[in-house]
Motif scaffolding. Structure first.
Motif, mmCIF file in Angstrom:
data_model
loop_
_atom_site.group_PDB
_atom_site.id
_atom_site.type_symbol
_atom_site.label_atom_id
_atom_site.label_comp_id
_atom_site.label_asym_id
_atom_site.label_seq_id
_atom_site.Cartn_x
_atom_site.Cartn_y
_atom_site.Cartn_z
ATOM 1 N N GLY A 14 0.741 -1.180 0.147
ATOM 2 C CA GLY A 14 0.098 -0.048 -0.021
ATOM 3 C C GLY A 14 0.753 1.416 0.037
ATOM 4 O O GLY A 14 0.390 2.448 -0.310
ATOM 5 N N GLY A 15 2.078 1.315 0.353
ATOM 6 C CA GLY A 15 2.925 2.384 0.272
ATOM 7 C C GLY A 15 2.959 3.329 1.515
ATOM 8 O O GLY A 15 2.094 3.060 2.441
ATOM 9 N N PHE A 16 3.453 4.546 1.340
ATOM 10 C CA PHE A 16 3.605 5.451 2.421
ATOM 11 C C PHE A 16 2.267 5.671 2.892
ATOM 12 O O PHE A 16 2.152 6.153 4.183
ATOM 13 C CB PHE A 16 4.450 6.578 1.830
ATOM 14 C CG PHE A 16 4.625 7.544 2.991
ATOM 15 C CD1 PHE A 16 5.543 7.516 4.031
ATOM 16 C CD2 PHE A 16 3.916 8.926 2.933
ATOM 17 C CE1 PHE A 16 5.850 8.233 5.005
ATOM 18 C CE2 PHE A 16 4.307 9.614 3.936
ATOM 19 C CZ PHE A 16 4.987 9.258 4.965
ATOM 20 N N ILE A 17 1.212 6.172 2.281
ATOM 21 C CA ILE A 17 -0.065 6.694 2.577
ATOM 22 C C ILE A 17 -0.476 5.727 3.736
ATOM 23 O O ILE A 17 -1.276 6.193 4.655
ATOM 24 C CB ILE A 17 -0.725 6.730 1.391
ATOM 25 C CG1 ILE A 17 -2.028 7.583 1.835
ATOM 26 C CG2 ILE A 17 -1.643 5.483 0.879
ATOM 27 C CD1 ILE A 17 -1.906 9.194 1.815
ATOM 28 N N CYS A 18 -0.256 4.426 3.695
ATOM 29 C CA CYS A 18 -0.636 3.408 4.683
ATOM 30 C C CYS A 18 -0.077 3.441 5.967
ATOM 31 O O CYS A 18 -0.670 3.210 7.039
ATOM 32 C CB CYS A 18 -0.193 1.984 4.368
ATOM 33 S SG CYS A 18 -1.367 1.477 2.728
ATOM 34 N N GLU A 19 1.256 4.270 6.126
ATOM 35 C CA GLU A 19 1.701 4.600 7.416
ATOM 36 C C GLU A 19 0.882 5.586 8.075
ATOM 37 O O GLU A 19 0.900 5.906 9.240
ATOM 38 C CB GLU A 19 3.154 5.200 7.129
ATOM 39 C CG GLU A 19 4.171 4.109 6.322
ATOM 40 C CD GLU A 19 4.566 3.253 7.210
ATOM 41 O OE1 GLU A 19 4.441 3.271 8.377
ATOM 42 O OE2 GLU A 19 5.459 2.365 6.705
ATOM 43 N N LEU A 20 -0.050 6.334 7.175
ATOM 44 C CA LEU A 20 -0.819 7.503 7.693
ATOM 45 C C LEU A 20 -2.209 7.014 8.150
ATOM 46 O O LEU A 20 -2.576 7.636 8.985
ATOM 47 C CB LEU A 20 -0.676 8.842 7.003
ATOM 48 C CG LEU A 20 0.800 9.373 6.781
ATOM 49 C CD1 LEU A 20 0.776 10.329 5.682
ATOM 50 C CD2 LEU A 20 1.514 9.726 7.955
ATOM 51 N N PHE A 21 -2.986 6.482 7.067
ATOM 52 C CA PHE A 21 -4.401 6.640 6.950
ATOM 53 C C PHE A 21 -4.589 4.915 6.788
ATOM 54 O O PHE A 21 -4.006 4.407 6.093
ATOM 55 C CB PHE A 21 -5.001 7.184 6.077
ATOM 56 C CG PHE A 21 -4.661 8.555 6.364
ATOM 57 C CD1 PHE A 21 -5.356 9.248 7.393
ATOM 58 C CD2 PHE A 21 -3.847 9.081 5.353
ATOM 59 C CE1 PHE A 21 -5.271 10.861 7.284
ATOM 60 C CE2 PHE A 21 -3.561 10.484 5.341
ATOM 61 C CZ PHE A 21 -4.131 11.473 6.477
ATOM 62 N N ALA A 22 -5.880 4.614 7.388
ATOM 63 C CA ALA A 22 -6.181 3.318 7.532
ATOM 64 C C ALA A 22 -7.179 3.081 6.071
ATOM 65 O O ALA A 22 -7.659 3.671 5.678
ATOM 66 C CB ALA A 22 -6.937 2.733 8.523
ATOM 67 N N SER A 23 -6.832 1.948 5.331
ATOM 68 C CA SER A 23 -7.507 1.683 4.306
ATOM 69 C C SER A 23 -7.504 0.083 3.816
ATOM 70 O O SER A 23 -6.672 -0.528 4.255
ATOM 71 C CB SER A 23 -7.078 2.511 2.916
ATOM 72 O OG SER A 23 -7.136 1.876 2.020
ATOM 73 N N ALA A 24 -8.424 -0.400 2.956
ATOM 74 C CA ALA A 24 -8.589 -1.689 2.839
ATOM 75 C C ALA A 24 -7.418 -2.367 2.120
ATOM 76 O O ALA A 24 -7.231 -3.615 2.140
ATOM 77 C CB ALA A 24 -9.947 -1.983 2.117
ATOM 78 N N ASP A 25 -6.837 -1.126 1.224
ATOM 79 C CA ASP A 25 -5.634 -1.780 0.410
ATOM 80 C C ASP A 25 -4.561 -1.821 1.099
ATOM 81 O O ASP A 25 -3.428 -2.473 0.761
ATOM 82 C CB ASP A 25 -5.555 -0.687 -0.698
ATOM 83 C CG ASP A 25 -6.805 -0.471 -1.510
ATOM 84 O OD1 ASP A 25 -7.579 -1.562 -1.460
ATOM 85 O OD2 ASP A 25 -6.853 0.626 -1.935
ATOM 86 N N CYS A 26 -4.374 -1.588 2.474
ATOM 87 C CA CYS A 26 -3.206 -1.596 3.202
ATOM 88 C C CYS A 26 -2.833 -2.700 4.028
ATOM 89 O O CYS A 26 -3.853 -3.375 4.617
ATOM 90 C CB CYS A 26 -3.013 -0.524 4.083
ATOM 91 S SG CYS A 26 -3.240 1.108 3.417
#
Lengths: 668, 104
Positions: free
Chosen positions: A529-541
C-alpha cells in the motif's frame, strides 16, 4: 502506553494506597513541603506589594533580567513529566528514553532564532498583541484568545490530572485533595502576585529541581569514579537491566548472551518503534514550543530584545544540562532500584527518580532515604504548581487582555479596571482547572500534552511566524490558518490510536483472562500500500509481517490464579509461601482489572468517534497539521486583500528587527 | 519614549537592507541545519540500527554519542547565533536607531 504518555503521570498506580513514603516518615514530607510553600508564599507577598498596573500583572513590569527569565523559562518548561517521566522512560527502556529528550531542547533553537527577539520588540502582553499588530485587531485577538485557551486547557488538564495522581502515589493524599491544593496554591500566587510571583515560583522550582538532580547524579555516578564508559559498562553488566531487556525483547532473548542483553539497553528500538510517528512528534515539539502562549509570554517580562536573547541562552543551558543529567538518573535507577520495582509503583516509570533518591539516602526504612524521597516529592509538587501557574496566567491574560479589554472595551480600560479584569479571569480559569482536574479523574489524558504541542505548532506558530516574516500575510490568512491548523490537529487525534477502542480492549482483556491458543510459525511478508498506509487506514493496506517461530498456548490469568492458589496450600516454607502470596495478589489484580475492562466495554464496539479501529495511524498529528496550518494561512493571505496588513508591514518589519518604540521597561 | 519615524524610509535605507540580508541568510541557514541535524537522530535510529549499535568507547556506542552530540550542536548553534548577534547585528541596529528620526 502512548508515545507522549510519559509526559504525564500514568493514571494507573499499582502501589498500595499509602504512597511511596512510609506512614511513619510522612511528617518529613510535610516539613519539606511546608518549607517550600512558605518560601513561595513569601515571594508572592513581596510580589503582590509591587503589583500595581497591568504591566506588572502580565509582564512583571518588564524588569526581569535575562538570567532570571532563563531560569523561569526552564521552570515553566520542565514539567513533572520531563523530570520524572523521561528519567522513568530511561530506567525502563534505556536509549529510547534519552533519544526522546533531545527534541525538548532543540525546540529552543526555533524560539531563539525566530520568536524571542521579534516578539519582545513588537509585543505587549499576549500572543494576541503580536497577531493584532498588522492584522485586524479584533479578529486577531479573538482567534488568538481562543487558540491560547484551547492549548492551555489541554496542557492544564494533563498537568492537573498528572499532578493529582503523582501526589497520591508519592504520599498517599487523596486525588481530589491534591488537585484542590495545587489549584488553590497556584491561584494564590497568580491572583496576588501576577507575573512577578509566577516568575519567582518558577525560578525557585527550577533551582530546586536542578539542585536535586545534580545531587542525585553525584551520588549515582560517583560510585563509578565519574567515568562515563565505566558507568555505561556497569549498566551493561547489571543483571536487573539484563532481565528487563529480556522481558522487553521476549522470545528473541533466548539466543542472546547476558552481555548482549545489557548492551541492548543502550541501543535504540525498545520503546519508540514507529519512526514516522517520531518525526511527527518531533515536528510538533520543535515548532510547538515556539507557539506555546505561556512560553511566548515570558519574553514580555524582560527589558529589551537582548535580554530576551540572553534568557533563551540560559534556558537552553539549564534545560539541556538537565536532560543530560536524566540519563544518569534513569540508568542509575534501572541499576539500583530495578525496572520491576519502579513499574510496580507506576507502570509509566514516573517513580524512578524519587525511588532512586530513597535508595541513595539508605533505602525505604531509613530516615535519610525518606528525607531524600520527601525532598524529591516536594520538588515534583513545586514543579506542578509552577507549570500550572504559568498556564493559568497565559489563559487568563488571553481572556482579560485580549477579549475583555481588547474586544469588548475597545482598548478603553483604566489600569485599575485592567488589573481587576485580569484577577477575575485568573479566578475563573483557576476554578475551571480545579473542576476539570477532578472531573477528568482516572481518564486517559496522555494524548492531551501531545495535542497541546501539535495545536501550538499547527495554529499559533504559522500565524506568528508568517505575520512576522511574510509581507503578504493578512487577517483572513491568519484566521483561516489557525482554524485549519488547530482543527485538523484535534480531529486527527480524535481519529488516532490515542482514543479508546472497545473491541481492542475486549480482545486484550479476554486474552489476559483466558490465555491464548498455540500459534503456528509466521512467515515474513512485506507491507502493501505504500507510504500513505503509514498515515491512514484503508482496505488496500497491509502491514509488514515479521517472521516468528511457533509459540505454545499461553495460560490465562484465571487458570494461573487457580494453579497458584492450589500450590499455596501445598507449600510449607515461609519465604516460598510469602512469594506465592505476592504472586496471587498480583494475579488477582490482573484478573479484576481485565474483568472490569470487559464490564466497562461490554456492548460497545466503537470509539467516541464511531470507529472500530483508528483511521489515522500516527499518535501525533504534526506531520499533517503543521504543513496544513502554514499552507492554509498562505493560501488565504494570497486570495484575500487587507489594506491594514500591507500598510503596517514596513513598520512591523523595521520594529521587529530594531526594537524602535518597543514597550519600555519601568522600575518602581 | 515613542519617536516618530518614517518606517518605509528606514526599510529602504541601505543599512537596514544590509541588516535584513545578513540576518535572513544567517538565521535560515542555522534553522535549516538544526532541523536536519535533529531529524537525523530518529531517522538514523530507525533505518541505520547497525551504525547506532557500533561501539566507539567501551560500552558507549555511536547512538549514545550521536544523541549527546545533539545537545552539543544545539548549544553550539545558540552560541554561534548569540556571538554574531551581539557583535554584529546589535551594532548595526544601534547605528540605524541612532539616526532613525533623520531617515526620511
Amino acid at each position: 502506553m502512548s508515545l507522549l504518555g510519559l509526559m504525564l503521570i500514568s493514571p494507573v498506580t499499582l502501589a498500595a494506597d499509602a504512597g511511596a513514603v512510609a506512614p511513619q516518615y510522612k511528617w518529613l514530607t510535610f516539613i519539606v513541603f511546608g518549607a517550600i510553600i512558605a518560601l513561595t508564599m513569601f515571594v508572592t507577598y513581596r510580589a503582590a506589594k509591587e503589583t500595581h498596573s497591568a504591566t506588572d500583572f502580565y509582564a512583571a513590569g518588564r524588569s526581569v533580567s535575562g538570567m532570571q527569565n532563563g531560569w523561569a523559562i526552564a521552570g515553566d518548561y520542565l514539567s513533572a513529566a520531563s523530570f520524572l517521566g523521561i528519567a522513568g522512560l530511561i530506567s525502563l527502556y534505556g536509549y529510547d528514553g534519552f533519544m526522546y529528550s533531545v527534541g525538548w531542547l532543540v525546540a529552543y533553537i526555533a524560539v531563539l532564532l525566530i520568536i524571542a527577539e521579534p516578539c519582545r520588540n513588537i509585543g505587549k502582553y499576549t500572543l494576541g498583541d503580536i497577531l493584532a499588530f498588522r492584522n485586524n485587531p479584533k479578529a486577531a485577538k479573538i482567534i488568538a484568545a481562543i487558540s491560547t485557551v484551547t492549548v492551555s486547557t489541554f496542557y492544564l488538564t494533563a498537568q492537573m490530572v498528572g499532578g493529582g495522581v503523582l501526589v497520591k502515589t508519592l504520599i498517599g493524599i487523596d486525588y481530589e485533595i491534591s488537585v484542590i491544593v495545587v489549584g488553590a496554591l497556584m491561584l494564590t500566587y497568580v491572583v496576588f502576585g501576577g507575573m512577578k510571583a509566577t516568575t519567582w515560583v518558577q525560578i525557585i522550582k527550577a533551582i530546586l529541581l536542578v539542585t536535586a538532580s545534580i545531587l542525585l547524579v553525584i551520588f549515582t555516578w560517583g560510585q563509578y569514579g565519574f567515568s562515563f564508559p565505566g558507568f555505561l559498562q556497569a549498566a551493561v553488566d547489571n543483571q536487573d537491566i539484563q532481565n528487563q531487556v529480556a522481558k522487553l525483547v521476549g522470545d528473541a532473548a533466548t539466543n542472546m548472551t547476558p552481555a548482549e542483553l545489557g548492551q541492548r539497553f543502550l541501543e535504540p528500538g525498545l520503546y519508540l518503534k514507529n519512526p514516522i510517528d517520531q518525526i511527527s512528534l518531533g515536528l510538533a515539539l520543535v515548532l510547538g514550543t515556539a507557539g506555546m502562549p505561556h512560553i511566548l509570554m515570558r519574553f514580555f517580562t524582560v527589558p529589551t530584545a537582548q535580554d530576551a536573547r540572553k534568557s533563551v541562552i540560559w534556558a537552553m543551558a539549564i534545560i539541556g544540562g538537565f536532560y543530560v543529567l536524566t540519563l544518569f538518573l534513569g540508568l542509575g535507577a534501572a541499576m539500583n532500584v530495578t525496572a520491576a520495582k519502579i513499574a510496580s509503583f507506576d507502570p509509566g516509570g514516573n517513580m524512578a527518580a524519587p525511588l532512586l533518591a530513597q535508595y541513595i539516602g539508605g533505602g525505604a526504612d531509613s530516615m535519610l532515604g525518606n528525607l531524600f524521597l520527601a525532598f524529591v516529592a516536594a520538588v515534583a509538587f513545586a514543579t506542578i504548581v509552577a507549570v500550572v501557574a504559568g498556564l493559568v496566567l497565559a489563559s487568563a491574560s488571553a481572556m482579560s487582555h485580549d477579549l475583555y479589554v481588547g474586544v469588548f472595551r475597545g482598548e478603553q480600560a483604566s489600569s485599575k479596571e485592567q488589573i481587576t479584569a485580569a484577577r477575575v479571569a485568573t479566578v475563573i480559569v483557576g476554578a475551571l482547572a480545579i473542576y476539570v482536574g477532578i472531573a477528568a479523574k482516572g481518564q486517559n489524558v496522555a494524548h492531551l500534552v501531545a495535542l497541546a504541542f501539535a495545536v501550538a505548532a499547527s495554529s499559533n506558530l504559522p500565524a506568528v511566524f508568517l505575520t512576522l516574516y511574510w509581507k503578504k500575510t493578512n487577517t483572513w490568512g491568519v484566521v483561516a490558518g489557525m482554524i485549519a491548523g488547530a482543527g485538523s490537529a484535534i480531529l486527527l487525534v480524535l481519529l488516532s490510536p490515542n482514543m479508546t477502542y472497545p473491541l481492542a480492549k475486549v480482545t486484550e482483556a479476554k486474552k489476559i483472562l483466558d490465555g491464548e491458543p498455540a500459534k503456528e510459525a509466521i512467515v515474513a511478508a512485506p507491507a502493501q500500500g505504500g507510504f500513505i498506509c503509514e498515515l491512514f487506514a484503508s482496505a488496500d493496506c497491509k502491514k509488514a509481517v515479521k517472521a516468528a517461530p511457533a509459540t505454545p498456548a499461553k495460560l490465562g490469568a484465571r487458570e494461573q490464579l487457580t494453579a497458584a492458589e492450589n500450590a499455596l496450600t501445598a507449600l510449607a516454607d515461609e519465604t516460598a509461601k510469602a512469594a506465592k502470596a505476592r504472586e496471587i495478589t498480583s494475579l488477582k489484580a490482573t484478573v479484576s482489572k481485565a474483568e472490569a475492562d470487559l464490564k466497562k466495554f461490554a456492548g460497545q464496539t466503537t470509539s467516541m468517534m464511531g470507529l472500530e479501529k483508528p483511521w489515522f495511524q500516527l499518535r501525533n498529528p504534526g506531520l499533517i497539521s503543521v504543513p496544513l496550518g502554514f499552507l492554509v494561512t498562505m493560501l488565504f493571505s494570497l486570495i484575500t486583500r487587507d489594506r491594514r496588513a500591507e500598510e503596517l508591514w514596513d513598520e512591523l518589519y523595521v520594529r521587529q528587527n530594531t526594537g524602535i518604540n518597543a514597550e519600555a521597561a519601568y522600575f518602581h | 519614549m515613542t519617536i516618530t519615524v518614517n518606517w518605509a524610509a528606514i526599510d529602504k535605507d541601505p543599512r537596514f537592507q544590509a541588516l535584513h540580508k545578513r540576518k535572513t541568510t544567517f538565521l535560515w541557514g542555522l534553522m535549516i541545519f538544526s532541523l536536519i541535524y535533529y531529524f537525523l537522530l530518529p531517522i538514523g535510529a530507525a533505518y541505520f540500527p547497525e551504525l547506532f549499535k557500533t561501539k566507539v568507547w567501551g560500552a558507549m556506542n555511536f547512538g549514545i554519542l550521536f544523541a549527546l552530540s545533539e545537545f552539543v550542536v544545539a548549544w553550539a548553534v545558540a552560541f554561534i547565533y548569540t556571538h554574531r548577534a551581539n557583535r554584529e547585528f546589535d551594532a548595526m541596529v544601534a547605528d540605524i536607531v541612532r539616526d532613525a528620526e533623520l531617515i526620511r
